[in-house]
Each structure stands twice: as C-alpha cells, then as structure tokens.
Scaffold this motif. Structure first.
Motif, PDB file in Angstrom:
ATOM      1  N   PRO A  64       0.803  -1.215   0.000  1.00  0.00           N
ATOM      2  CA  PRO A  64       0.000   0.000   0.000  1.00  0.00           C
ATOM      3  C   PRO A  64       0.840   1.270   0.000  1.00  0.00           C
ATOM      4  CG  PRO A  64      -0.049  -1.032   2.148  1.00  0.00           C
ATOM      5  CD  PRO A  64       0.675  -1.970   1.234  1.00  0.00           C
ATOM      6  N   GLU A  65       2.112   1.110   0.331  1.00  0.00           N
ATOM      7  CA  GLU A  65       3.021   2.241   0.350  1.00  0.00           C
ATOM      8  C   GLU A  65       4.408   1.762  -0.039  1.00  0.00           C
ATOM      9  OE1 GLU A  65       5.097   4.117   4.090  1.00  0.00           O
ATOM     10  OE2 GLU A  65       3.065   4.915   3.884  1.00  0.00           O
ATOM     11  N   VAL A  66       5.098   2.554  -0.832  1.00  0.00           N
ATOM     12  CA  VAL A  66       6.482   2.279  -1.184  1.00  0.00           C
ATOM     13  C   VAL A  66       7.299   3.495  -0.773  1.00  0.00           C
ATOM     14  CG1 VAL A  66       8.115   1.885  -3.065  1.00  0.00           C
ATOM     15  CG2 VAL A  66       5.876   0.768  -3.119  1.00  0.00           C
ATOM     16  N   SER A  67       8.328   3.266   0.038  1.00  0.00           N
ATOM     17  CA  SER A  67       9.220   4.338   0.465  1.00  0.00           C
ATOM     18  C   SER A  67      10.603   4.089  -0.106  1.00  0.00           C
ATOM     19  CB  SER A  67       9.314   4.405   1.988  1.00  0.00           C
ATOM     20  OG  SER A  67       8.110   4.842   2.541  1.00  0.00           O
ATOM     21  N   VAL A  68      11.166   5.138  -0.693  1.00  0.00           N
ATOM     22  CA  VAL A  68      12.503   5.057  -1.274  1.00  0.00           C
ATOM     23  C   VAL A  68      13.352   6.119  -0.579  1.00  0.00           C
ATOM     24  CG1 VAL A  68      13.860   5.236  -3.380  1.00  0.00           C
ATOM     25  CG2 VAL A  68      11.530   4.331  -3.475  1.00  0.00           C
ATOM     26  N   VAL A  69      14.395   5.668   0.118  1.00  0.00           N
ATOM     27  CA  VAL A  69      15.265   6.582   0.855  1.00  0.00           C
ATOM     28  C   VAL A  69      16.545   6.783   0.053  1.00  0.00           C
ATOM     29  CG1 VAL A  69      16.521   6.962   3.011  1.00  0.00           C
ATOM     30  CG2 VAL A  69      14.280   5.820   3.042  1.00  0.00           C
ATOM     31  N   LEU A  70      16.909   8.055  -0.117  1.00  0.00           N
ATOM     32  CA  LEU A  70      18.080   8.421  -0.922  1.00  0.00           C
ATOM     33  C   LEU A  70      19.064   9.239  -0.096  1.00  0.00           C
ATOM     34  CD1 LEU A  70      16.001   9.867  -3.854  1.00  0.00           C
ATOM     35  CD2 LEU A  70      17.150   7.669  -3.893  1.00  0.00           C
ATOM     36  N   ASP A  71      20.348   8.955  -0.257  1.00  0.00           N
ATOM     37  CA  ASP A  71      21.406   9.803   0.299  1.00  0.00           C
ATOM     38  C   ASP A  71      21.854  10.701  -0.845  1.00  0.00           C
ATOM     39  OD1 ASP A  71      23.444  10.985   1.681  1.00  0.00           O
ATOM     40  OD2 ASP A  71      24.507   9.135   2.124  1.00  0.00           O
ATOM     41  N   VAL A  72      21.420  11.932  -0.820  1.00  0.00           N
ATOM     42  CA  VAL A  72      21.534  12.847  -1.948  1.00  0.00           C
ATOM     43  C   VAL A  72      22.867  13.598  -1.926  1.00  0.00           C
ATOM     44  CG1 VAL A  72      20.500  14.917  -2.966  1.00  0.00           C
ATOM     45  CG2 VAL A  72      19.048  13.110  -2.054  1.00  0.00           C
ATOM     46  N   ASP A  73      23.470  13.698  -3.086  1.00  0.00           N
ATOM     47  CA  ASP A  73      24.663  14.529  -3.267  1.00  0.00           C
ATOM     48  C   ASP A  73      24.179  15.920  -3.673  1.00  0.00           C
ATOM     49  OD1 ASP A  73      26.936  15.872  -4.094  1.00  0.00           O
ATOM     50  OD2 ASP A  73      27.673  14.241  -5.351  1.00  0.00           O
ATOM     51  N   PRO A  74      24.334  16.922  -2.819  1.00  0.00           N
ATOM     52  CA  PRO A  74      23.797  18.254  -3.130  1.00  0.00           C
ATOM     53  C   PRO A  74      24.443  18.906  -4.354  1.00  0.00           C
ATOM     54  CG  PRO A  74      25.058  18.300  -1.095  1.00  0.00           C
ATOM     55  CD  PRO A  74      24.977  16.870  -1.521  1.00  0.00           C
ATOM     56  N   ARG A  75      25.549  18.344  -4.845  1.00  0.00           N
ATOM     57  CA  ARG A  75      26.176  18.883  -6.062  1.00  0.00           C
ATOM     58  C   ARG A  75      25.453  18.435  -7.325  1.00  0.00           C
ATOM     59  NH1 ARG A  75      31.915  16.538  -4.731  1.00  0.00           N
ATOM     60  NH2 ARG A  75      30.459  14.858  -4.368  1.00  0.00           N
ATOM     61  N   GLN A  76      24.583  17.424  -7.186  1.00  0.00           N
ATOM     62  CA  GLN A  76      23.801  16.941  -8.328  1.00  0.00           C
ATOM     63  C   GLN A  76      22.566  17.822  -8.495  1.00  0.00           C
ATOM     64  OE1 GLN A  76      24.688  14.328 -10.385  1.00  0.00           O
ATOM     65  NE2 GLN A  76      26.597  14.450  -9.229  1.00  0.00           N
ATOM     66  N   PRO A  77      22.331  18.334  -9.683  1.00  0.00           N
ATOM     67  CA  PRO A  77      21.211  19.259  -9.858  1.00  0.00           C
ATOM     68  C   PRO A  77      19.835  18.594  -9.894  1.00  0.00           C
ATOM     69  CG  PRO A  77      22.335  18.933 -11.927  1.00  0.00           C
ATOM     70  CD  PRO A  77      23.134  18.208 -10.879  1.00  0.00           C
ATOM     71  N   ARG A  78      19.800  17.278 -10.189  1.00  0.00           N
ATOM     72  CA  ARG A  78      18.505  16.646 -10.408  1.00  0.00           C
ATOM     73  C   ARG A  78      18.553  15.165 -10.056  1.00  0.00           C
ATOM     74  NH1 ARG A  78      15.980  14.453 -15.311  1.00  0.00           N
ATOM     75  NH2 ARG A  78      13.748  14.742 -15.108  1.00  0.00           N
ATOM     76  N   TYR A  79      17.479  14.690  -9.439  1.00  0.00           N
ATOM     77  CA  TYR A  79      17.291  13.265  -9.188  1.00  0.00           C
ATOM     78  C   TYR A  79      15.943  12.865  -9.770  1.00  0.00           C
ATOM     79  CZ  TYR A  79      21.268  12.679  -6.064  1.00  0.00           C
ATOM     80  OH  TYR A  79      22.542  12.593  -5.559  1.00  0.00           O
ATOM     81  N   HIS A  80      15.969  11.883 -10.672  1.00  0.00           N
ATOM     82  CA  HIS A  80      14.747  11.321 -11.235  1.00  0.00           C
ATOM     83  C   HIS A  80      14.706   9.858 -10.796  1.00  0.00           C
ATOM     84  CE1 HIS A  80      11.347  10.795 -13.879  1.00  0.00           C
ATOM     85  NE2 HIS A  80      11.945   9.767 -14.452  1.00  0.00           N
ATOM     86  N   VAL A  81      13.652   9.475 -10.058  1.00  0.00           N
ATOM     87  CA  VAL A  81      13.574   8.138  -9.469  1.00  0.00           C
ATOM     88  C   VAL A  81      12.277   7.469  -9.911  1.00  0.00           C
ATOM     89  CG1 VAL A  81      13.645   6.819  -7.316  1.00  0.00           C
ATOM     90  CG2 VAL A  81      14.878   8.997  -7.479  1.00  0.00           C
ATOM     91  N   PRO A  82      12.305   6.700 -11.005  1.00  0.00           N
ATOM     92  CA  PRO A  82      11.111   5.991 -11.467  1.00  0.00           C
ATOM     93  C   PRO A  82      10.772   4.794 -10.574  1.00  0.00           C
ATOM     94  CG  PRO A  82      12.622   6.397 -13.274  1.00  0.00           C
ATOM     95  CD  PRO A  82      13.369   6.670 -12.007  1.00  0.00           C
ATOM     96  N   LEU A  83       9.481   4.506 -10.471  1.00  0.00           N
ATOM     97  CA  LEU A  83       8.966   3.355  -9.738  1.00  0.00           C
ATOM     98  C   LEU A  83       8.228   2.463 -10.724  1.00  0.00           C
ATOM     99  CD1 LEU A  83       8.156   1.838  -7.085  1.00  0.00           C
ATOM    100  CD2 LEU A  83       6.172   3.370  -6.982  1.00  0.00           C
ATOM    101  N   LEU A  84       8.651   1.210 -10.804  1.00  0.00           N
ATOM    102  CA  LEU A  84       7.982   0.196 -11.628  1.00  0.00           C
ATOM    103  C   LEU A  84       7.184  -0.671 -10.663  1.00  0.00           C
ATOM    104  CD1 LEU A  84      11.040  -0.798 -13.852  1.00  0.00           C
ATOM    105  CD2 LEU A  84       9.331   0.991 -14.251  1.00  0.00           C
ATOM    106  N   LEU A  85       5.877  -0.750 -10.864  1.00  0.00           N
ATOM    107  CA  LEU A  85       4.987  -1.345  -9.875  1.00  0.00           C
ATOM    108  C   LEU A  85       4.183  -2.493 -10.465  1.00  0.00           C
ATOM    109  CD1 LEU A  85       3.940  -0.846  -6.964  1.00  0.00           C
ATOM    110  CD2 LEU A  85       2.259   0.716  -7.967  1.00  0.00           C
ATOM    111  N   SER A  86       4.114  -3.588  -9.703  1.00  0.00           N
ATOM    112  CA  SER A  86       3.245  -4.713 -10.054  1.00  0.00           C
ATOM    113  C   SER A  86       2.570  -5.182  -8.771  1.00  0.00           C
ATOM    114  CB  SER A  86       4.050  -5.842 -10.713  1.00  0.00           C
ATOM    115  OG  SER A  86       4.835  -6.520  -9.754  1.00  0.00           O
ATOM    116  N   PRO A  87       1.580  -6.071  -8.847  1.00  0.00           N
ATOM    117  CA  PRO A  87       0.869  -6.495  -7.640  1.00  0.00           C
ATOM    118  C   PRO A  87       1.767  -7.188  -6.602  1.00  0.00           C
ATOM    119  CG  PRO A  87      -0.405  -7.078  -9.565  1.00  0.00           C
ATOM    120  CD  PRO A  87       0.944  -6.605 -10.058  1.00  0.00           C
ATOM    121  N   TYR A  88       2.848  -7.837  -7.038  1.00  0.00           N
ATOM    122  CA  TYR A  88       3.660  -8.620  -6.114  1.00  0.00           C
ATOM    123  C   TYR A  88       5.112  -8.172  -6.052  1.00  0.00           C
ATOM    124  CZ  TYR A  88      -0.492 -11.400  -6.435  1.00  0.00           C
ATOM    125  OH  TYR A  88      -1.806 -11.781  -6.417  1.00  0.00           O
TER     126      TYR A  88
END
Length: 104
Positions: A72-96
């Motif tokens: 019911p919920e997906v959490s993605v934790v990232l350790d971000v490098d502040p020198r990077q201008p952009r983070y794109h994090v796609p989620l591929l989802l299926s029932p299982y």
C-alpha cells in the motif's frame, strides 16, 4: 538547488500510473520532516515536487501511496549529493513487487 521527479509505471497494464500520491520527506536532526507532495499526472509523472534545503540534511525519502493490497506504500530513501542538480527516481509497480532506479 537539487530537484526531484519521478515516473510510476504499472507493469501489469504496461501503462503509466496516474493519480498516485507522492510525498517528499527529509531527515533533519534524526526526524523526518515533510517537504511537500503531489500526484502523478496522466503520463504517470510527478515533476512538481518541492526542492528540500539540503543544507539541513542529505537524506530524503520519496513516499508513494500506491493503494496496492500487498504494497500500500512504497518508500525510497536516498542519500543525496547536493552537487547533483537533479534526481529522477522511477517506480515500476506490479501487484507482487516493485523496482526503483535512478533515471536520467
């Protein structure tokens, strides 16, 4: 300033997942603080998430409210490098299962 975006794809239908609530949280002094949130658009994309103040902490969490029976919920934790201008994090989802990766 570092920006965040995501794209949610339903692997069963092979289509974008529209209307998925996404929240961005930041770990500040040992506690999670909500930065803001949005919903995926008709193409499954969420490009209007707020930019956290990375001077306060480099760890952020994308929280997807998937409404799936098993996940019911997906959490993605990232350790971000502040020198990077952009983070794109796609989620591929299926029932299982689900998968995430750092996109371009």
């Amino acid at each position: 300033m570092t920006s965040f975006s995501t794209h949610v794809l339903d692997l069963v239908s092979g289509r974008p997942a529209a209307g998925v609530p996404v929240e961005l949280w930041q770990l500040v002094s040992g506690a999670w603080r909500r930065c803001g949130g949005s919903r995926t658009d008709g193409d499954g994309r969420c490009t209007d998430l707020p930019a956290p103040d990375l001077a306060r902490g480099h760890v952020v969490r994308l929280q997807f409210r998937t409404a799936s029976a098993l996940f019911p919920e997906v959490s993605v934790v990232l350790d971000v490098d502040p020198r990077q201008p952009r983070y794109h994090v796609p989620l591929l989802l299926s029932p299982y299962g689900y998968s995430v990766y750092r996109g371009s």
